[in-house]
Design a protein around this motif. Structure first.
Motif, PDB file in Angstrom:
ATOM      1  N   UNK A  11       2.669  -8.238   2.610  1.00 38.21           N
ATOM      2  CA  UNK A  11       3.331  -9.238   1.789  1.00 38.21           C
ATOM      3  C   UNK A  11       4.517  -8.667   1.041  1.00 38.21           C
ATOM      4  N   UNK A  12       5.065  -9.498   0.169  1.00 34.66           N
ATOM      5  CA  UNK A  12       6.252  -9.131  -0.604  1.00 34.66           C
ATOM      6  C   UNK A  12       5.894  -9.055  -2.088  1.00 34.66           C
ATOM      7  N   UNK A  13       6.386  -8.014  -2.750  1.00 34.94           N
ATOM      8  CA  UNK A  13       6.205  -7.876  -4.187  1.00 34.94           C
ATOM      9  C   UNK A  13       7.190  -8.786  -4.903  1.00 34.94           C
ATOM     10  N   UNK A  14       7.089  -8.842  -6.218  1.00 29.69           N
ATOM     11  CA  UNK A  14       8.028  -9.669  -6.997  1.00 29.69           C
ATOM     12  C   UNK A  14       9.449  -9.120  -6.925  1.00 29.69           C
ATOM     13  N   UNK A  15       9.591  -7.821  -6.561  1.00 30.82           N
ATOM     14  CA  UNK A  15      10.920  -7.224  -6.387  1.00 30.82           C
ATOM     15  C   UNK A  15      11.449  -7.413  -4.967  1.00 30.82           C
ATOM     16  N   UNK A  17      10.029  -6.228  -2.143  1.00 28.88           N
ATOM     17  CA  UNK A  17       9.665  -5.151  -1.216  1.00 28.88           C
ATOM     18  C   UNK A  17       8.590  -5.638  -0.251  1.00 28.88           C
ATOM     19  N   UNK A  18       8.741  -5.315   1.005  1.00 25.20           N
ATOM     20  CA  UNK A  18       7.719  -5.623   1.998  1.00 25.20           C
ATOM     21  C   UNK A  18       6.708  -4.490   1.972  1.00 25.20           C
ATOM     22  N   UNK A  19       5.438  -4.803   1.740  1.00 20.13           N
ATOM     23  CA  UNK A  19       4.392  -3.781   1.671  1.00 20.13           C
ATOM     24  C   UNK A  19       3.271  -4.119   2.634  1.00 20.13           C
ATOM     25  N   UNK A  20       2.593  -3.077   3.068  1.00 17.98           N
ATOM     26  CA  UNK A  20       1.471  -3.186   3.994  1.00 17.98           C
ATOM     27  C   UNK A  20       0.409  -2.242   3.463  1.00 17.98           C
ATOM     28  N   UNK A  21      -0.778  -2.754   3.216  1.00 16.95           N
ATOM     29  CA  UNK A  21      -1.834  -1.902   2.682  1.00 16.95           C
ATOM     30  C   UNK A  21      -3.153  -2.642   2.621  1.00 16.95           C
ATOM     31  N   UNK A  33      -4.265  -6.570  -5.964  1.00 13.26           N
ATOM     32  CA  UNK A  33      -3.662  -5.260  -6.137  1.00 13.26           C
ATOM     33  C   UNK A  33      -3.875  -4.519  -4.822  1.00 13.26           C
ATOM     34  N   UNK A  34      -2.781  -4.030  -4.238  1.00 13.91           N
ATOM     35  CA  UNK A  34      -2.802  -3.448  -2.899  1.00 13.91           C
ATOM     36  C   UNK A  34      -2.425  -1.972  -2.962  1.00 13.91           C
ATOM     37  N   UNK A  35      -3.189  -1.133  -2.262  1.00 15.48           N
ATOM     38  CA  UNK A  35      -2.816   0.274  -2.070  1.00 15.48           C
ATOM     39  C   UNK A  35      -1.818   0.302  -0.927  1.00 15.48           C
ATOM     40  N   UNK A  36      -0.584   0.691  -1.227  1.00 13.34           N
ATOM     41  CA  UNK A  36       0.510   0.602  -0.257  1.00 13.34           C
ATOM     42  C   UNK A  36       0.452   1.779   0.711  1.00 13.34           C
ATOM     43  N   UNK A  37       0.391   1.456   2.003  1.00 14.20           N
ATOM     44  CA  UNK A  37       0.377   2.462   3.062  1.00 14.20           C
ATOM     45  C   UNK A  37       1.734   2.539   3.746  1.00 14.20           C
ATOM     46  N   UNK A  38       2.384   1.390   3.954  1.00 13.91           N
ATOM     47  CA  UNK A  38       3.724   1.313   4.538  1.00 13.91           C
ATOM     48  C   UNK A  38       4.555   0.360   3.699  1.00 13.91           C
ATOM     49  N   UNK A  39       5.850   0.645   3.614  1.00 14.12           N
ATOM     50  CA  UNK A  39       6.739  -0.230   2.868  1.00 14.12           C
ATOM     51  C   UNK A  39       8.175   0.010   3.303  1.00 14.12           C
ATOM     52  N   UNK A  40       9.026  -0.993   3.074  1.00 15.89           N
ATOM     53  CA  UNK A  40      10.448  -0.796   3.330  1.00 15.89           C
ATOM     54  C   UNK A  40      11.114  -0.055   2.165  1.00 15.89           C
TER      55      UNK A  40
END
Length: 120
Positions: A11-15, A17-21, A33-40
């Motif tokens: 998903x996307x954070x409020x800023x 950012x695309x995150x995957x976790x 609350x997501x532990x981020x494993x991959x992100x742009x």
């Protein structure tokens, strides 16, 4: 969309950012609350990010069809120090292993394997 702790999401954070976790916990007000494993955004990797409802989606579960996927999960089990999961995955990997072709005498004498592959 119902997710549970440990489910993989993207998903996307409020800023923006695309995150995957994976889901660590639930945030008051229908977020996670997501532990981020991959992100742009490289600096987000390894940290936690809050995602609001509607800004993330659950990812489908993937099976362990091949040995490479199993090895990747073994790495994750080692990183998280999950001994039971590590034992389960290594047993599954041993069950996947195809019987190796018999080595010839010439292979034993003049070949060796390093991190880049086999040298002859």
């Amino acid at each position: 969309m119902t997710v549970q702790i440990g489910d993989w999401v993207q998903g996307h954070t409020s800023q923006g950012e695309l995150v995957h976790g994976y889901v660590e916990s639930f945030v008051y007000g229908s977020g996670v609350k997501v532990a981020v494993v991959h992100s742009d955004h490289d600096e987000a990797i390894g940290h936690s990010a809050s995602l609001r409802a509607g800004k993330y989606k659950a990812l489908p579960e993937s099976g362990l069809e091949d040995a490479q996927a199993c090895k990747s999960l073994i790495d994750l089990a080692l990183a998280t120090r999950d001994e039971a999961w590590f034992a389960e995955l290594t047993d599954r990997l041993r069950g996947m292993a195809a019987p190796a072709a018999p080595e010839t005498e010439a292979d034993r004498r003049i070949s060796y394997t390093n991190r880049l592959g086999q040298y002859r």
